[in-house]
Design an enzyme around this catalytic site. Structure first.
Site, PDB file in Angstrom:
ATOM      1  N   LYS A 136       0.834  -1.219   0.000  1.00  0.00           N
ATOM      2  CA  LYS A 136       0.000   0.000   0.000  1.00  0.00           C
ATOM      3  C   LYS A 136       0.865   1.264   0.000  1.00  0.00           C
ATOM      4  CE  LYS A 136      -2.167  -1.145   3.845  1.00  0.00           C
ATOM      5  NZ  LYS A 136      -1.536  -2.460   4.095  1.00  0.00           N
ATOM      6  N   ARG A 145      12.050  -5.022   5.603  1.00  0.00           N
ATOM      7  CA  ARG A 145      11.683  -3.619   5.323  1.00  0.00           C
ATOM      8  C   ARG A 145      12.467  -2.657   6.223  1.00  0.00           C
ATOM      9  NH1 ARG A 145       5.551  -1.851   5.558  1.00  0.00           N
ATOM     10  NH2 ARG A 145       5.619  -2.865   7.603  1.00  0.00           N
ATOM     11  N   ARG A 167      10.523  -1.242  11.665  1.00  0.00           N
ATOM     12  CA  ARG A 167       9.329  -1.034  12.494  1.00  0.00           C
ATOM     13  C   ARG A 167       9.252  -2.085  13.600  1.00  0.00           C
ATOM     14  NH1 ARG A 167       4.453   0.039   8.297  1.00  0.00           N
ATOM     15  NH2 ARG A 167       3.369  -1.211   9.854  1.00  0.00           N
TER      16      ARG A 167
HETATM   17  P1  G5P Z   1       0.058   0.302   8.802  1.00  0.00           P
HETATM   18  O1  G5P Z   1       1.252   1.157   8.919  1.00  0.00           O
HETATM   19  O2  G5P Z   1      -1.077   0.744   7.962  1.00  0.00           O
HETATM   20  P2  G5P Z   1      -0.075  -2.266   7.490  1.00  0.00           P
HETATM   21  O3  G5P Z   1       0.188  -3.463   8.326  1.00  0.00           O
HETATM   22  O4  G5P Z   1      -1.419  -2.117   6.957  1.00  0.00           O
HETATM   23  O5  G5P Z   1       0.565  -1.118   8.361  1.00  0.00           O
HETATM   24  P3  G5P Z   1       2.220  -1.981   6.014  1.00  0.00           P
HETATM   25  O6  G5P Z   1       2.975  -2.951   6.877  1.00  0.00           O
HETATM   26  O7  G5P Z   1       2.537  -0.536   6.126  1.00  0.00           O
HETATM   27  O8  G5P Z   1       0.719  -2.226   6.181  1.00  0.00           O
HETATM   28  P4  G5P Z   1       2.124  -1.813   3.141  1.00  0.00           P
HETATM   29  O9  G5P Z   1       2.105  -0.327   3.259  1.00  0.00           O
HETATM   30  O10 G5P Z   1       0.940  -2.490   2.546  1.00  0.00           O
HETATM   31  O11 G5P Z   1       2.456  -2.507   4.524  1.00  0.00           O
HETATM   32  O12 G5P Z   1       3.374  -2.297   2.321  1.00  0.00           O
HETATM   33  P5  G5P Z   1       4.760  -1.534   1.903  1.00  0.00           P
HETATM   34  O13 G5P Z   1       5.389  -0.914   3.083  1.00  0.00           O
HETATM   35  O14 G5P Z   1       4.515  -0.728   0.678  1.00  0.00           O
HETATM   36  O15 G5P Z   1       5.600  -2.812   1.456  1.00  0.00           O
HETATM   37  C1  G5P Z   1       6.061  -3.738   2.431  1.00  0.00           C
HETATM   38  C2  G5P Z   1       7.542  -4.089   2.143  1.00  0.00           C
HETATM   39  O16 G5P Z   1       7.595  -4.833   0.932  1.00  0.00           O
HETATM   40  C3  G5P Z   1       8.453  -2.866   1.917  1.00  0.00           C
HETATM   41  O17 G5P Z   1       9.736  -3.161   2.436  1.00  0.00           O
HETATM   42  C4  G5P Z   1       8.510  -2.735   0.384  1.00  0.00           C
HETATM   43  O18 G5P Z   1       9.729  -2.113  -0.049  1.00  0.00           O
HETATM   44  C5  G5P Z   1       8.455  -4.209  -0.022  1.00  0.00           C
HETATM   45  N1  G5P Z   1       7.863  -4.475  -1.326  1.00  0.00           N
HETATM   46  C6  G5P Z   1       6.853  -3.825  -1.971  1.00  0.00           C
HETATM   47  N2  G5P Z   1       6.572  -4.406  -3.148  1.00  0.00           N
HETATM   48  C7  G5P Z   1       7.443  -5.473  -3.259  1.00  0.00           C
HETATM   49  C8  G5P Z   1       7.661  -6.472  -4.268  1.00  0.00           C
HETATM   50  O19 G5P Z   1       7.011  -6.515  -5.309  1.00  0.00           O
HETATM   51  N3  G5P Z   1       8.613  -7.395  -4.004  1.00  0.00           N
HETATM   52  C9  G5P Z   1       9.367  -7.388  -2.857  1.00  0.00           C
HETATM   53  N4  G5P Z   1      10.290  -8.339  -2.681  1.00  0.00           N
HETATM   54  N5  G5P Z   1       9.199  -6.453  -1.896  1.00  0.00           N
HETATM   55  C10 G5P Z   1       8.253  -5.515  -2.090  1.00  0.00           C
HETATM   56  O20 G5P Z   1      -0.521   0.006  10.243  1.00  0.00           O
HETATM   57  C11 G5P Z   1       0.330  -0.371  11.294  1.00  0.00           C
HETATM   58  C12 G5P Z   1      -0.479  -0.522  12.565  1.00  0.00           C
HETATM   59  O21 G5P Z   1      -1.082   0.726  12.899  1.00  0.00           O
HETATM   60  C13 G5P Z   1      -2.394   0.534  13.435  1.00  0.00           C
HETATM   61  C14 G5P Z   1      -2.560  -0.958  13.589  1.00  0.00           C
HETATM   62  O22 G5P Z   1      -2.091  -1.336  14.862  1.00  0.00           O
HETATM   63  C15 G5P Z   1      -1.643  -1.509  12.483  1.00  0.00           C
HETATM   64  O23 G5P Z   1      -1.226  -2.836  12.727  1.00  0.00           O
HETATM   65  N6  G5P Z   1      -3.371   1.115  12.513  1.00  0.00           N
HETATM   66  C16 G5P Z   1      -4.697   1.119  12.696  1.00  0.00           C
HETATM   67  N7  G5P Z   1      -5.479   0.638  13.684  1.00  0.00           N
HETATM   68  C17 G5P Z   1      -6.805   0.806  13.572  1.00  0.00           C
HETATM   69  N8  G5P Z   1      -7.398   1.391  12.501  1.00  0.00           N
HETATM   70  C18 G5P Z   1      -6.654   1.900  11.487  1.00  0.00           C
HETATM   71  N9  G5P Z   1      -7.259   2.492  10.416  1.00  0.00           N
HETATM   72  C19 G5P Z   1      -5.252   1.781  11.557  1.00  0.00           C
HETATM   73  N10 G5P Z   1      -4.247   2.152  10.739  1.00  0.00           N
HETATM   74  C20 G5P Z   1      -3.105   1.747  11.325  1.00  0.00           C
HETATM   75 MG    MG Z   2       2.213   1.049   4.894  1.00  0.00          MG
END
Ligand code: G5P
Ligand code: MG
Length: 223
Positions: free
Chosen positions: A19, A127, A160
């Site tokens: 995302k 990451r 993180r």
């Molecule tokens: P976050 O911060 O919203 P998540 O768990 O939804 O966290 P996250 O972990 O931020 O999502 P993402 O944004 O979907 O993941 O993914 P990203 O960071 O772009 O990519 C992940 C990794 O993969 C990176 O290192 C990237 O470089 C790599 N990557 C990307 N594409 C590829 C690929 O094609 N290949 C490879 N090999 N690598 C790749 O929420 C965190 C916490 O905050 C709270 C909750 O506690 C949550 O757990 N929170 C909420 N709580 C309640 N309600 C809400 N609305 C909340 N929002 C946040």
């Molecule tokens: Mg994210």
């Protein structure tokens, strides 16, 4: 760039589905403002605000923070954005939050990144993040130019606290039970667009083409 009509989009997908990575590309290519709920929470933790300190244990345990806190925080940030087009990342994450957003705004499009859980686990443990900007790196996928440091500012990167294997498992479970029902909420409204795959670089051209089509109907011009 000229934008005649406000465009409001949401990006969804399990933890680690890309995302943040895709949002960065959308905001760079199409000029939408990117608002990430996780980045906002982490900025609060980093600044040691009262809210940040209260929420840190929830986040570190892989649980969602309470709906009312999250909804108030995001809706007030959206109000502060005024008449900008935006892309919301990480919110809404429960049907309660989706309804709170729906009461305030009409969402034009919801992008759903459908990436298998097995693919995700490996990504998150490699990451690295630049907290102040939300810039994301990955040792395998998009490494920083100098290991451990942000490309733009040269600041040190951090991992993180919720990217440990145990917490990732809990975050995926929370996604399944609490967030998946939100997909149905948007599907029934006819705004859900799902993009499936295991590689962001394969999914991205489809999302880019979709936004080009969608935004041309909004008289949105990209510089
Ligand atoms: P976050 O911060 O919203 P998540 O768990 O939804 O966290 P996250 O972990 O931020 O999502 P993402 O944004 O979907 O993941 O993914 P990203 O960071 O772009 O990519 C992940 C990794 O993969 C990176 O290192 C990237 O470089 C790599 N990557 C990307 N594409 C590829 C690929 O094609 N290949 C490879 N090999 N690598 C790749 O929420 C965190 C916490 O905050 C709270 C909750 O506690 C949550 O757990 N929170 C909420 N709580 C309640 N309600 C809400 N609305 C909340 N929002 C946040
Ligand atoms: Mg994210």
């Amino acid at each position: 760039m000229v934008m005649q009509k406000i465009f409001r989009a949401v990006i969804m997908g399990p933890p680690g589905s890309g995302k943040g990575t895709v949002s960065g590309r959308i905001s760079k290519t199409f000029g939408l403002k990117h608002l990430s709920s996780g980045d906002i929470l982490r900025a609060n933790i980093n600044a040691r605000t009262e809210l940040g300190l209260l929420m840190k244990s929830c986040i570190d345990q892989g649980q969602l923070v309470p709906d009312d806190v999250m909804s108030r925080l995001i809706l007030s940030d959206l109000r502060a954005m005024g008449r900008s087009s935006w892309l919301l990342d990480g919110f809404p994450r429960t049907v309660f939050q989706a309804e709170a957003l729906d009461d305030a705004y009409i969402v034009d499009t919801v992008i759903n990144l459908n990436v298998p859980f097995e693919t995700i686990k490996q990504r998150l443990t490699s990451r690295w993040t630049h907290l102040p900007s939300g810039r994301i790196y990955n040792i395998d996928f998009n490494p920083p130019k100098v290991p451990g440091f942000d490309d733009v500012t040269g600041d040190p990167l951090v991992q993180r606290d919720d990217d440990t294997p145990e917490t990732v498992t809990r975050r995926l479970a929370a996604y399944k039970t609490q967030t998946e029902p939100v997909l149905e909420f948007y599907r029934s409204k006819g705004v859900l667009e799902t993009f499936s795959g295991t590689e962001t670089n394969q999914i991205w051209p489809h999302i880019e083409a979709f936004f080009h089509r969608k935004l041309s109907s909004y008289n949105h011009r990209v510089a």
